[in-house]
Scaffold this motif. Structure first.
Motif, PDB file in Angstrom:
ATOM      1  N   ASP A 270      19.172 -12.982  13.254  1.00  0.00           N
ATOM      2  CA  ASP A 270      18.218 -12.263  12.407  1.00  0.00           C
ATOM      3  C   ASP A 270      18.904 -11.690  11.171  1.00  0.00           C
ATOM      4  N   ASP A 271      20.060 -11.096  11.356  1.00  0.00           N
ATOM      5  CA  ASP A 271      20.762 -10.490  10.224  1.00  0.00           C
ATOM      6  C   ASP A 271      21.170 -11.559   9.205  1.00  0.00           C
ATOM      7  N   ILE A 272      21.715 -12.676   9.673  1.00  0.00           N
ATOM      8  CA  ILE A 272      22.150 -13.730   8.754  1.00  0.00           C
ATOM      9  C   ILE A 272      20.968 -14.280   7.962  1.00  0.00           C
ATOM     10  N   LEU A 273      19.872 -14.552   8.642  1.00  0.00           N
ATOM     11  CA  LEU A 273      18.704 -15.123   7.963  1.00  0.00           C
ATOM     12  C   LEU A 273      18.065 -14.117   7.012  1.00  0.00           C
ATOM     13  N   ASN A 274      17.954 -12.870   7.444  1.00  0.00           N
ATOM     14  CA  ASN A 274      17.293 -11.856   6.615  1.00  0.00           C
ATOM     15  C   ASN A 274      18.099 -11.535   5.363  1.00  0.00           C
ATOM     16  N   VAL A 275      19.399 -11.516   5.485  1.00  0.00           N
ATOM     17  CA  VAL A 275      20.237 -11.169   4.338  1.00  0.00           C
ATOM     18  C   VAL A 275      20.307 -12.322   3.340  1.00  0.00           C
ATOM     19  N   THR A 276      20.441 -13.552   3.833  1.00  0.00           N
ATOM     20  CA  THR A 276      20.634 -14.692   2.936  1.00  0.00           C
ATOM     21  C   THR A 276      19.336 -15.329   2.460  1.00  0.00           C
ATOM     22  N   GLY A 277      18.248 -15.130   3.201  1.00  0.00           N
ATOM     23  CA  GLY A 277      16.987 -15.762   2.836  1.00  0.00           C
ATOM     24  C   GLY A 277      16.937 -17.242   3.151  1.00  0.00           C
ATOM     25  N   ILE A 278      17.892 -17.735   3.921  1.00  0.00           N
ATOM     26  CA  ILE A 278      17.926 -19.147   4.283  1.00  0.00           C
ATOM     27  C   ILE A 278      17.019 -19.381   5.488  1.00  0.00           C
TER      28      ILE A 278
END
Length: 487
Positions: A270-278
């Motif tokens: 969740d953190d990776i996707l939310n921060v990068t928008g990927i």
């Protein structure tokens, strides 16, 4: 066969073009045999077009040739039985990674975009002389296959360059480098293109690389040799794509159903996707690019120099932004490396022929905001009158509807022939007639307008004005010995 001839019929000529006359003679010379296959190693250099069988699904009666140019680039050519006299020169995406030209790539792309041959156009595509990054190299190889076509079949009535994905950047570079007023190209079709250029177009992957490592700490692991993350991967590493997938799964459980992930895996994901928008569905492919393609750019193309920066970027969207920003790896780019990557792949907007773009609004790989960057690039150069952008509600990157490809090519051809600039609505309105033939759907959204590039990708200081490289800057850099990326 060409099943939609009325919509694309060209003005009559008092006599067939010399290209059509020459092809007719070649077709009478004998029956084509064999398969589209790589040239033998002994013939790997400068082999002229040789007759070959076509890929599956190519229109009946189309004739195919393959060859290898003087630089070692494999290429494929097709001419339909009922040729309309036009030529589409194709620039493929990627970049594919490898030392040599891939003999299968142009053949695969011919099959993938056979709709253009079905619409009556000859088609020519290069696999490029080597794998790895090099936009100007790829543009030169694309122009070279056009010249080889002309040598073999004569001058087409009209010539269009098409590029998809990274090939959109390559084709746009062809337009700026080889398609000046009176040049050999009459128009360009850019589909789902990476049009932000190399110096800014990969910043979201830079962000992914450092955010991923902050949460996962397994690329590299603490016990492995350490390296700065802007390298993507250290030189000499034996990590494979399968190994990368295993580490991504270990940290995030991305390949498992949500119920099978641990709480930590779900939070990391969740953190990776939310921060990068990927998007989750393309997380692996973006990470793969930020590892293996970055390694190619840094170690193989820029001599170990760093073209990337994340200084001044504030990350947000995680469960603890303060900790993330305090702990994420930071680095600044080498100005000379930025110059070389920019010179190779950034666009100046110096356009003098019609350019039509087609982009899925939910493209998960080349975000649709790339179109905003390209629009602002041409506007900044005072050339936006040459640009018409169209958008569809599709959700894929690698392929769009055949009906839309046929529609786009017809609209571009009409613009080039008549000088009447289409609109997104007029393009959309012409699609249903093509869909009666192809049945793949028309998903145009004529009212869509992409948000600025900086709304999707965190800008670096000073990185919000376009073009990223002006024509004057390009000219000045061109006088620097060894500038850019070597072919």
């Amino acid at each position: 066969m060409n099943r939609f001839r009325p919509a694309l019929r060209l003005p009559r000529s008092p006599r067939p073009p010399r290209s059509r006359r020459r092809v007719a003679g070649l077709l009478l010379a004998g029956t084509l045999a064999g398969a589209l296959a790589p040239a033998p190693a002994a013939q790997a250099q400068d082999t002229g077009p040789r007759p070959a069988g076509g890929p599956a699904g190519l229109p009946a009666g189309a004739s195919c040739w393959t060859g290898t140019d003087a630089n070692g680039a494999h290429y494929a050519i097709a001419v339909p039985e009922r040729w309309n006299g036009g030529l589409v020169v194709h620039a493929h995406g990627g970049p594919d990674l490898g030392d040599a030209s891939d003999p299968a790539r142009s053949v695969e792309d011919l099959g993938r975009w056979r709709v253009m041959v079905d619409q009556g156009y000859a088609w020519a595509g290069s696999s490029y002389r080597r794998g790895g990054y090099g936009t100007r190299m790829a543009a030169a190889d694309t122009e070279n296959v056009r010249r080889l076509f002309v040598e073999k079949f004569g001058e087409p009535r009209r010539t269009y360059v098409h590029g998809q994905s990274w090939g959109g950047d390559v084709a746009a570079k062809v337009v700026e480098t080889y398609a000046g007023k009176g040049g050999p190209y009459d128009g360009a079709l850019l589909t789902n293109g990476v049009l932000g250029g190399g110096s800014r177009g990969y910043d979201y992957r830079v962000d992914l690389r450092v955010v991923y490592q902050y949460y996962c700490a397994n690329l590299p692991r603490p016990e492995e040799p350490q390296y700065p993350l802007w390298q993507g991967l250290r030189r000499g590493s034996t990590l494979t794509s399968a190994g990368l997938r295993a580490r991504l799964q270990e940290c995030t459980g991305y390949a498992s159903s949500p119920g099978e992930r641990t709480a930590l895996q779900q939070r990391n994901l969740d953190d990776i996707l939310n921060v990068t928008g990927i998007p989750e569905r393309t997380l692996e492919s973006h990470l793969r690019f930020s590892v293996f393609t970055f390694r190619d750019i840094v170690h193989e193309r820029l001599g170990g120099r760093n073209p990337f920066s994340n200084r001044g970027v504030r990350y947000s969207g995680s469960h603890d932004d303060k900790a993330l920003n305090a702990g994420v790896e930071r680095f600044s780019a080498d100005p000379a490396a930025v110059r070389d990557l920019s010179y190779d792949s950034d666009l100046t907007g110096r356009v003098a022929i019609p350019v039509l773009t087609l982009h899925a609004t939910d493209d998960p790989t080349a975000f649709v905001e790339h179109e905003a960057a390209y629009r602002d690039t041409l506007r900044g150069a005072g050339r936006d009158r040459w640009l018409v952008q169209t958008f569809t509600g599709e959700h894929e990157h690698s392929a769009l509807s055949d009906a839309e490809y046929a529609t786009s090519l017809a609209a571009l051809d009409r613009w080039a022939r008549t000088g009447q600039r289409p609109t997104p609505r007029s393009v959309a309105a012409s699609c249903p007639a093509f869909d009666e033939v192809y049945g793949t759907g028309c998903f145009y959204d004529p009212g869509f307008r992409p948000a600025p590039y900086a709304s999707r990708v965190r800008p670096r200081p000073g990185g919000t004005s376009w073009p990223a490289m002006s024509a004057a800057q390009e000219q000045a850099w061109s006088r620097v010995p060894g500038v850019g990326i070597a072919p």
